[in-house]
Motif scaffolding. Structure first.
Motif, PDB file in Angstrom:
ATOM      1  N   TRP A 160       0.828  -1.170   0.015  1.00  0.00           N
ATOM      2  CA  TRP A 160      -0.137   0.004  -0.036  1.00  0.00           C
ATOM      3  C   TRP A 160       1.023   1.091  -0.070  1.00  0.00           C
ATOM      4  O   TRP A 160       0.768   2.237  -0.621  1.00  0.00           O
ATOM      5  CB  TRP A 160      -0.882   0.001   1.362  1.00  0.00           C
ATOM      6  CG  TRP A 160      -1.664   1.318   1.341  1.00  0.00           C
ATOM      7  CD1 TRP A 160      -2.535   1.830   0.668  1.00  0.00           C
ATOM      8  CD2 TRP A 160      -1.571   1.965   2.676  1.00  0.00           C
ATOM      9  NE1 TRP A 160      -2.864   2.946   1.215  1.00  0.00           N
ATOM     10  CE2 TRP A 160      -2.720   3.035   2.571  1.00  0.00           C
ATOM     11  CE3 TRP A 160      -1.058   1.873   3.904  1.00  0.00           C
ATOM     12  CZ2 TRP A 160      -2.651   4.197   3.602  1.00  0.00           C
ATOM     13  CZ3 TRP A 160      -1.199   2.749   4.783  1.00  0.00           C
ATOM     14  CH2 TRP A 160      -2.056   3.815   4.669  1.00  0.00           C
ATOM     15  N   ILE A 161       1.982   1.261   1.012  1.00  0.00           N
ATOM     16  CA  ILE A 161       2.798   2.544   0.945  1.00  0.00           C
ATOM     17  C   ILE A 161       3.465   2.593  -0.282  1.00  0.00           C
ATOM     18  O   ILE A 161       3.838   3.774  -0.826  1.00  0.00           O
ATOM     19  CB  ILE A 161       3.575   2.547   2.266  1.00  0.00           C
ATOM     20  CG1 ILE A 161       2.779   2.342   3.519  1.00  0.00           C
ATOM     21  CG2 ILE A 161       4.767   3.611   2.115  1.00  0.00           C
ATOM     22  CD1 ILE A 161       2.021   3.736   3.654  1.00  0.00           C
ATOM     23  N   ARG A 162       4.027   1.574  -0.893  1.00  0.00           N
ATOM     24  CA  ARG A 162       4.710   1.467  -1.976  1.00  0.00           C
ATOM     25  C   ARG A 162       3.955   2.190  -3.180  1.00  0.00           C
ATOM     26  O   ARG A 162       4.526   3.013  -3.927  1.00  0.00           O
ATOM     27  CB  ARG A 162       5.107  -0.070  -2.384  1.00  0.00           C
ATOM     28  CG  ARG A 162       6.110   0.136  -3.478  1.00  0.00           C
ATOM     29  CD  ARG A 162       6.651  -1.405  -3.570  1.00  0.00           C
ATOM     30  NE  ARG A 162       7.663  -1.685  -4.774  1.00  0.00           N
ATOM     31  CZ  ARG A 162       7.167  -2.173  -6.179  1.00  0.00           C
ATOM     32  NH1 ARG A 162       5.859  -2.345  -6.205  1.00  0.00           N
ATOM     33  NH2 ARG A 162       8.076  -2.284  -6.962  1.00  0.00           N
ATOM     34  N   HIS A 163       2.705   1.807  -3.352  1.00  0.00           N
ATOM     35  CA  HIS A 163       2.001   2.451  -4.394  1.00  0.00           C
ATOM     36  C   HIS A 163       1.575   3.855  -4.178  1.00  0.00           C
ATOM     37  O   HIS A 163       1.618   4.634  -5.076  1.00  0.00           O
ATOM     38  CB  HIS A 163       0.591   1.484  -4.270  1.00  0.00           C
ATOM     39  CG  HIS A 163      -0.421   1.969  -5.568  1.00  0.00           C
ATOM     40  ND1 HIS A 163       0.390   2.057  -6.738  1.00  0.00           N
ATOM     41  CD2 HIS A 163      -1.463   2.015  -5.458  1.00  0.00           C
ATOM     42  CE1 HIS A 163      -0.810   2.507  -7.417  1.00  0.00           C
ATOM     43  NE2 HIS A 163      -1.883   2.685  -6.915  1.00  0.00           N
ATOM     44  N   THR A 164       1.299   4.490  -2.672  1.00  0.00           N
ATOM     45  CA  THR A 164       1.002   5.693  -2.618  1.00  0.00           C
ATOM     46  C   THR A 164       2.280   6.476  -2.762  1.00  0.00           C
ATOM     47  O   THR A 164       1.952   7.469  -2.909  1.00  0.00           O
ATOM     48  CB  THR A 164       0.548   5.894  -0.923  1.00  0.00           C
ATOM     49  OG1 THR A 164      -0.526   4.805  -0.700  1.00  0.00           O
ATOM     50  CG2 THR A 164       0.230   7.144  -0.658  1.00  0.00           C
ATOM     51  N   GLY A 186       9.642   4.599   6.378  1.00  0.00           N
ATOM     52  CA  GLY A 186      10.840   3.835   7.081  1.00  0.00           C
ATOM     53  C   GLY A 186      10.881   2.344   6.859  1.00  0.00           C
ATOM     54  O   GLY A 186      11.658   1.577   6.512  1.00  0.00           O
ATOM     55  N   HIS A 187       9.456   1.940   7.365  1.00  0.00           N
ATOM     56  CA  HIS A 187       9.122   0.495   7.501  1.00  0.00           C
ATOM     57  C   HIS A 187       8.996   0.115   5.859  1.00  0.00           C
ATOM     58  O   HIS A 187       9.537  -1.076   5.603  1.00  0.00           O
ATOM     59  CB  HIS A 187       7.724   0.430   8.125  1.00  0.00           C
ATOM     60  CG  HIS A 187       7.034  -0.867   7.848  1.00  0.00           C
ATOM     61  ND1 HIS A 187       6.438  -1.218   6.772  1.00  0.00           N
ATOM     62  CD2 HIS A 187       7.100  -1.942   8.432  1.00  0.00           C
ATOM     63  CE1 HIS A 187       6.182  -2.382   6.764  1.00  0.00           C
ATOM     64  NE2 HIS A 187       6.442  -3.085   7.978  1.00  0.00           N
ATOM     65  N   CYS A 188       8.515   1.116   4.840  1.00  0.00           N
ATOM     66  CA  CYS A 188       8.478   0.564   3.486  1.00  0.00           C
ATOM     67  C   CYS A 188       9.845   0.333   3.031  1.00  0.00           C
ATOM     68  O   CYS A 188      10.236  -0.615   2.201  1.00  0.00           O
ATOM     69  CB  CYS A 188       7.559   1.634   2.879  1.00  0.00           C
ATOM     70  SG  CYS A 188       7.474   1.377   0.984  1.00  0.00           S
ATOM     71  N   ASP A 189      10.789   1.257   3.284  1.00  0.00           N
ATOM     72  CA  ASP A 189      12.249   1.139   2.657  1.00  0.00           C
ATOM     73  C   ASP A 189      12.814  -0.078   3.262  1.00  0.00           C
ATOM     74  O   ASP A 189      13.652  -0.627   2.684  1.00  0.00           O
ATOM     75  CB  ASP A 189      12.791   2.457   3.205  1.00  0.00           C
ATOM     76  CG  ASP A 189      12.221   3.633   2.392  1.00  0.00           C
ATOM     77  OD1 ASP A 189      11.605   3.544   1.391  1.00  0.00           O
ATOM     78  OD2 ASP A 189      12.742   4.858   2.882  1.00  0.00           O
ATOM     79  N   ARG A 190      12.443  -0.400   4.532  1.00  0.00           N
ATOM     80  CA  ARG A 190      13.078  -1.640   5.026  1.00  0.00           C
ATOM     81  C   ARG A 190      12.625  -3.018   4.410  1.00  0.00           C
ATOM     82  O   ARG A 190      13.336  -3.598   3.982  1.00  0.00           O
ATOM     83  CB  ARG A 190      12.848  -1.544   6.447  1.00  0.00           C
ATOM     84  CG  ARG A 190      13.766  -0.460   7.653  1.00  0.00           C
ATOM     85  CD  ARG A 190      13.674  -1.038   8.815  1.00  0.00           C
ATOM     86  NE  ARG A 190      12.365  -1.193   9.530  1.00  0.00           N
ATOM     87  CZ  ARG A 190      11.631   0.044  10.026  1.00  0.00           C
ATOM     88  NH1 ARG A 190      12.190   1.005   9.818  1.00  0.00           N
ATOM     89  NH2 ARG A 190      10.565  -0.226  10.130  1.00  0.00           N
ATOM     90  N   ILE A 191      11.209  -3.022   4.207  1.00  0.00           N
ATOM     91  CA  ILE A 191      10.937  -4.258   3.599  1.00  0.00           C
ATOM     92  C   ILE A 191      11.269  -4.258   2.312  1.00  0.00           C
ATOM     93  O   ILE A 191      11.536  -5.322   1.698  1.00  0.00           O
ATOM     94  CB  ILE A 191       9.225  -4.147   3.623  1.00  0.00           C
ATOM     95  CG1 ILE A 191       8.646  -3.871   5.301  1.00  0.00           C
ATOM     96  CG2 ILE A 191       8.646  -5.307   2.920  1.00  0.00           C
ATOM     97  CD1 ILE A 191       9.330  -5.180   6.224  1.00  0.00           C
TER      98      ILE A 191
END
Length: 207
Positions: A160-164, A186-191
């Motif tokens: 979701w965050i990646r798309h946003t 930050g969570h998105c970047d880590r994953i």
């Protein structure tokens, strides 16, 4: 192990992507049925609810994205065994589904109508959900949403965050997440840097 087929649109992201990731990371063999958008009108009547993702389990068609995420998460070791941690996982996925529905409702709009609707989303519901879902991450310890490890909840939020942040949503600023919920960014970047996630995207050409 049953024979699995996951049917979803032929692009990275959306409701089917967390299950694709979970199956891949869990080492579960599956037929990745990617539907070209041009074929959707002819395929739609053959789905149980006129929507995807659909998970085929030995030919039985199963729907509802979060139910699919939970099931494949359990099979692949990406879903908590502890009931409370499982609840945290489900809560997170449900919250993402709620706000995703509000964004999807603007897809059929165009021009000024879509611009106005998405600006209202950014100022209201989207900002609200970003802040509250960031709070769920903090509750989980700041790195993962549940069980202090990677689960399907993390994959759902990541997609979701990646798309946003992608720039593919007109009138939704790419820096909105970073400004409103930097811990989610930050969570998105880590994953995204997770070894298995990297392998997944390397194994599939970007759409």
């Amino acid at each position: 192990m049953p024979k699995f087929e996951l049917s979803y649109f032929d692009f990275h992201g959306g409701r089917g992507e967390p299950a694709r990731l979970a199956l891949f990371i869990g080492g579960i063999d599956f037929d990745d049925d990617r539907i070209p958008l041009s074929e959707w009108p002819s395929r739609k009547p053959n789905t149980p609810f006129g929507a995807v993702p659909v998970l085929g389990v030995d030919g039985q068609k199963i729907t509802q994205s979060n139910a699919i995420n939970t099931y494949v998460g359990k099979l692949g070791g990406l879903y908590p065994e502890d009931p409370l941690q499982a609840l945290y996982c489900d809560e997170t996925m449900g919250a993402v589904e709620d706000i995703s529905n509000k964004v999807v409702a603007t897809f059929s709009m165009s021009g000024d109508a879509q611009k106005t609707a998405r600006q209202e989303l950014c100022d209201g519901p989207l900002k609200f959900y970003l802040e509250r879902i960031e709070g769920l991450l903090v509750r989980g310890g700041g790195e993962f949403f549940a069980d202090k490890r990677l689960t399907v909840a993390d994959l759902k939020v990541f997609c979701w965050i990646r798309h946003t942040r992608s720039g593919n949503l007109d009138h939704i600023p790419t820096d909105l997440v970073d400004r409103v919920a930097p811990k989610l960014a930050g969570h998105c970047d880590r994953i995204a840097k997770n070894t298995d996630v990297v392998r997944y995207y390397e194994s599939r050409s970007a759409k």
